[in-house]
Design a protein around this motif. Structure first.
Motif, PDB file in Angstrom:
ATOM      1  N   ASP A 214      13.051  14.914 -45.699  1.00  0.00           N
ATOM      2  CA  ASP A 214      11.650  14.157 -45.782  1.00  0.00           C
ATOM      3  C   ASP A 214      11.582  13.157 -44.788  1.00  0.00           C
ATOM      4  O   ASP A 214      10.864  12.835 -43.825  1.00  0.00           O
ATOM      5  N   SER A 215      12.834  12.499 -43.873  1.00  0.00           N
ATOM      6  CA  SER A 215      13.268  12.393 -43.140  1.00  0.00           C
ATOM      7  C   SER A 215      13.155  12.999 -41.826  1.00  0.00           C
ATOM      8  O   SER A 215      12.760  12.765 -40.547  1.00  0.00           O
ATOM      9  N   LEU A 216      13.512  14.306 -42.034  1.00  0.00           N
ATOM     10  CA  LEU A 216      13.750  15.127 -40.828  1.00  0.00           C
ATOM     11  C   LEU A 216      12.563  15.391 -40.558  1.00  0.00           C
ATOM     12  O   LEU A 216      11.666  15.467 -39.436  1.00  0.00           O
ATOM     13  N   LYS A 217      11.168  15.591 -41.705  1.00  0.00           N
ATOM     14  CA  LYS A 217       9.352  16.136 -41.682  1.00  0.00           C
ATOM     15  C   LYS A 217       8.775  14.719 -40.894  1.00  0.00           C
ATOM     16  O   LYS A 217       8.592  15.805 -40.078  1.00  0.00           O
ATOM     17  N   GLU A 218       9.601  14.633 -40.963  1.00  0.00           N
ATOM     18  CA  GLU A 218       8.883  12.786 -40.280  1.00  0.00           C
ATOM     19  C   GLU A 218       9.557  12.737 -38.944  1.00  0.00           C
ATOM     20  O   GLU A 218       8.322  12.536 -37.662  1.00  0.00           O
ATOM     21  N   GLY A 219      10.435  13.045 -38.862  1.00  0.00           N
ATOM     22  CA  GLY A 219      10.920  12.970 -36.940  1.00  0.00           C
ATOM     23  C   GLY A 219      10.701  14.467 -36.505  1.00  0.00           C
ATOM     24  O   GLY A 219      10.621  14.260 -35.396  1.00  0.00           O
ATOM     25  N   GLN A 220      10.255  15.394 -37.407  1.00  0.00           N
ATOM     26  CA  GLN A 220       9.241  16.549 -36.171  1.00  0.00           C
ATOM     27  C   GLN A 220       8.667  16.789 -36.053  1.00  0.00           C
ATOM     28  O   GLN A 220       7.697  17.727 -35.214  1.00  0.00           O
ATOM     29  N   LYS A 221       7.099  15.441 -35.915  1.00  0.00           N
ATOM     30  CA  LYS A 221       5.700  15.241 -36.254  1.00  0.00           C
ATOM     31  C   LYS A 221       6.064  15.760 -34.517  1.00  0.00           C
ATOM     32  O   LYS A 221       6.256  14.904 -33.298  1.00  0.00           O
ATOM     33  N   ASP A 222       5.011  16.447 -33.872  1.00  0.00           N
ATOM     34  CA  ASP A 222       4.648  16.827 -32.304  1.00  0.00           C
ATOM     35  C   ASP A 222       6.154  17.084 -31.247  1.00  0.00           C
ATOM     36  O   ASP A 222       5.803  16.228 -30.696  1.00  0.00           O
ATOM     37  N   ILE A 223       6.902  17.739 -32.468  1.00  0.00           N
ATOM     38  CA  ILE A 223       8.114  18.389 -31.648  1.00  0.00           C
ATOM     39  C   ILE A 223       8.274  19.057 -30.299  1.00  0.00           C
ATOM     40  O   ILE A 223       8.898  18.484 -29.468  1.00  0.00           O
ATOM     41  N   THR A 224       7.016  19.881 -30.176  1.00  0.00           N
ATOM     42  CA  THR A 224       6.763  20.291 -29.345  1.00  0.00           C
ATOM     43  C   THR A 224       6.103  19.435 -27.580  1.00  0.00           C
ATOM     44  O   THR A 224       6.558  20.401 -26.934  1.00  0.00           O
ATOM     45  N   LYS A 225       6.091  18.027 -27.688  1.00  0.00           N
ATOM     46  CA  LYS A 225       4.937  17.591 -26.860  1.00  0.00           C
ATOM     47  C   LYS A 225       6.020  16.538 -26.304  1.00  0.00           C
ATOM     48  O   LYS A 225       5.702  15.208 -25.647  1.00  0.00           O
ATOM     49  N   GLN A 226       7.855  16.713 -26.855  1.00  0.00           N
ATOM     50  CA  GLN A 226       7.933  15.246 -26.394  1.00  0.00           C
ATOM     51  C   GLN A 226       9.564  16.509 -26.120  1.00  0.00           C
ATOM     52  O   GLN A 226      10.035  17.468 -26.352  1.00  0.00           O
ATOM     53  N   THR A 227      10.321  16.362 -24.582  1.00  0.00           N
ATOM     54  CA  THR A 227      11.103  17.091 -24.080  1.00  0.00           C
ATOM     55  C   THR A 227      12.771  16.023 -24.426  1.00  0.00           C
ATOM     56  O   THR A 227      13.296  15.822 -22.694  1.00  0.00           O
ATOM     57  N   ARG A 228      12.986  14.863 -24.647  1.00  0.00           N
ATOM     58  CA  ARG A 228      14.157  14.121 -25.316  1.00  0.00           C
ATOM     59  C   ARG A 228      14.891  14.589 -25.554  1.00  0.00           C
ATOM     60  O   ARG A 228      15.950  14.365 -25.829  1.00  0.00           O
ATOM     61  N   PHE A 229      14.464  15.399 -27.014  1.00  0.00           N
ATOM     62  CA  PHE A 229      15.064  15.821 -28.602  1.00  0.00           C
ATOM     63  C   PHE A 229      14.765  17.241 -28.794  1.00  0.00           C
ATOM     64  O   PHE A 229      14.396  17.509 -28.979  1.00  0.00           O
ATOM     65  N   THR A 230      15.975  17.933 -28.954  1.00  0.00           N
ATOM     66  CA  THR A 230      15.798  19.315 -29.432  1.00  0.00           C
ATOM     67  C   THR A 230      15.763  19.177 -31.034  1.00  0.00           C
ATOM     68  O   THR A 230      16.254  17.911 -31.367  1.00  0.00           O
ATOM     69  N   TYR A 231      15.722  20.206 -31.627  1.00  0.00           N
ATOM     70  CA  TYR A 231      15.289  19.669 -32.818  1.00  0.00           C
ATOM     71  C   TYR A 231      16.468  19.481 -33.833  1.00  0.00           C
ATOM     72  O   TYR A 231      16.495  19.106 -34.905  1.00  0.00           O
ATOM     73  N   SER A 232      17.919  20.301 -33.422  1.00  0.00           N
ATOM     74  CA  SER A 232      19.300  19.806 -34.016  1.00  0.00           C
ATOM     75  C   SER A 232      19.199  18.409 -34.151  1.00  0.00           C
ATOM     76  O   SER A 232      20.468  18.103 -34.484  1.00  0.00           O
ATOM     77  N   GLU A 233      19.049  17.568 -32.781  1.00  0.00           N
ATOM     78  CA  GLU A 233      19.393  16.158 -32.259  1.00  0.00           C
ATOM     79  C   GLU A 233      18.471  15.735 -34.053  1.00  0.00           C
ATOM     80  O   GLU A 233      19.132  14.627 -33.963  1.00  0.00           O
ATOM     81  N   ILE A 234      17.330  15.837 -33.609  1.00  0.00           N
ATOM     82  CA  ILE A 234      16.374  15.347 -34.446  1.00  0.00           C
ATOM     83  C   ILE A 234      16.814  15.361 -36.382  1.00  0.00           C
ATOM     84  O   ILE A 234      16.880  14.307 -37.072  1.00  0.00           O
ATOM     85  N   ALA A 235      17.236  16.766 -36.515  1.00  0.00           N
ATOM     86  CA  ALA A 235      18.040  16.909 -37.213  1.00  0.00           C
ATOM     87  C   ALA A 235      19.329  15.769 -38.067  1.00  0.00           C
ATOM     88  O   ALA A 235      18.915  14.850 -38.895  1.00  0.00           O
ATOM     89  N   ASN A 236      20.009  15.677 -36.465  1.00  0.00           N
ATOM     90  CA  ASN A 236      20.894  14.746 -36.877  1.00  0.00           C
ATOM     91  C   ASN A 236      20.799  14.059 -36.788  1.00  0.00           C
ATOM     92  O   ASN A 236      21.388  12.687 -37.658  1.00  0.00           O
ATOM     93  N   ARG A 237      19.733  13.324 -36.319  1.00  0.00           N
ATOM     94  CA  ARG A 237      18.984  11.342 -36.279  1.00  0.00           C
ATOM     95  C   ARG A 237      18.663  11.309 -37.895  1.00  0.00           C
ATOM     96  O   ARG A 237      19.141  10.227 -38.492  1.00  0.00           O
TER      97      ARG A 237
END
Length: 362
Positions: A214-237
């Motif tokens: 659930d935290s990962l789902k919230e964190g990956q919203k509009d993920i492709t519109k930013q350039t700070r984090f990769t998917y793996s980094e968001i998953a780790n957060r």
């Protein structure tokens, strides 16, 4: 605020953290090793099925026996030709359990026990359990497990996505395999209580996994519109932000189960408590481990194969390389970066880190 609470807040804000995703091959290796050990334990030693599954006889006495439980075990084993399990009851009587015994054999064993225990045969109660009843219980348990797995995959695929459903299913199988392997290695009996324990841990393990998802789902919203984090980094957060919560819930759940297993079953010899408490204890620990070290890293692995996530990773790494070439730190962001994160990436992945300086100053 307590130290643990302060650590949890810092983990949630992304100020500190451990890179679970980067070290995922280590966790995969540990899980594979444990799983192989469990499978070998089941293949070599086998499961010690209880009387409810194999059939047999249970003899109980209301009168205190003249011999010890160890002596009664020897007598019952010799009389039946099968390993007997003897427990002392609260009134001083004995409960003698012998598997794979038919009616005729049960009567012979009853006479032998009467002579050796010094108790009249009429004071010994004999109850026969047919193997067909245990077979029905086992079939219903397998059916229930299969239906549960199917419903879990369908729900997670709808509520989240198919990659998370696959990862959660693998984590559940991982937890069941380890728990069953421990039963084979330590030689505990598998009873209906064990089955109840196994089904219970599946729900707990799934709950712990869904919290991270659930935290990962919230964190990956509009993920492709930013350039700070990769998917793996968001998953780790996402793992780090829920880590303290996972630890707290696991410890709180394990404490009463540990009391049942080590105090109730170990100290007081309440063997029937071991049937359910061992499966709960091992399953809860394995479920907490798999939700952090297996399920989410698997999602990251599967997601990183997506072309969009591959392209995002290239953009993120390219931006960092450009910043490094200019002598800038990746953690130094100007107002435009913060605005981009807040507007397009959401607060879960756009929360700025505190580095002792005002954002925008380089």
């Amino acid at each position: 605020m307590s130290r643990l609470g302060n650590l949890g807040a810092r983990l949630y804000r992304g100020e500190v953290g451990y890179d679970f995703i980067r070290n995922r091959k280590i966790w995969y290796g540990i899980s594979i090793l444990i799983t192989i050990t469990a499978i070998i334990g089941v293949a070599v030693g086998g499961l010690r099925m209880g009387i409810e599954f194999k059939g047999g006889a249970v003899f109980t006495t209301d009168t205190k026996a003249q011999i010890s439980t160890a002596q009664a075990t020897d007598v019952a084993t010799e009389a039946s030709g099968h390993m007997a399990i003897v427990q002392e009851l609260g009134n001083g009587g004995l409960r003698i359990q012998i598997t794979e015994v038919d009616t005729a054999k049960a009567n012979e064993i009853k006479e032998t026990l009467s002579d050796e225990l010094g108790i009249p045969a009429n004071d010994i109660n004999a109850d026969l359990v047919g193997p067909s009843w245990g077979e029905q219980i086992a079939n219903k348990a397998w059916t229930g497990l299969g239906v549960f797995m199917i419903l879990v995959v369908i729900y997670l695929a709808i509520a989240f996505e198919w990659r998370m459903a696959v990862a959660a299913l693998i984590a559940l199988i991982h937890d069941i395999t380890i728990t069953v392997g421990v039963y084979a290695l330590v030689g505990f009996e598998v009873t209906p209580g064990t089955v109840i324990g196994l089904l219970t841990i599946l729900g707990y393990s799934l709950y712990d996994t869904v919290v991270v998802f659930d935290s990962l789902k919230e964190g990956q919203k509009d993920i492709t519109k930013q350039t700070r984090f990769t998917y793996s980094e968001i998953a780790n957060r996402s793992i780090n932000s829920t880590l303290v919560r996972s630890i707290n819930t696991t410890v709180v759940a394990l404490l009463p189960v540990a009391g049942l297993l080590f105090i109730g079953g170990g100290v007081f010899g309440a063997g029937m408590l071991n049937d359910i408490s061992l499966s709960l204890f091992v399953g809860l620990a394995a479920g907490a481990y798999s939700s952090i070290f297996i399920a989410t890293p698997l999602v990251a692995d599967l997601k990183e194969r997506d072309p969009q996530m591959k392209a995002l990773k290239k953009r993120v790494l390219a931006k960092r390389a450009a910043a490094a070439a200019k002598g800038e730190s990746p953690d130094d962001y100007g107002p435009e970066d913060l605005r981009e994160d807040a507007e397009t990436a959401g607060t879960a992945i756009g929360r700025p880190r505190s580095h002792g300086r005002t954002p925008g100053k380089r």
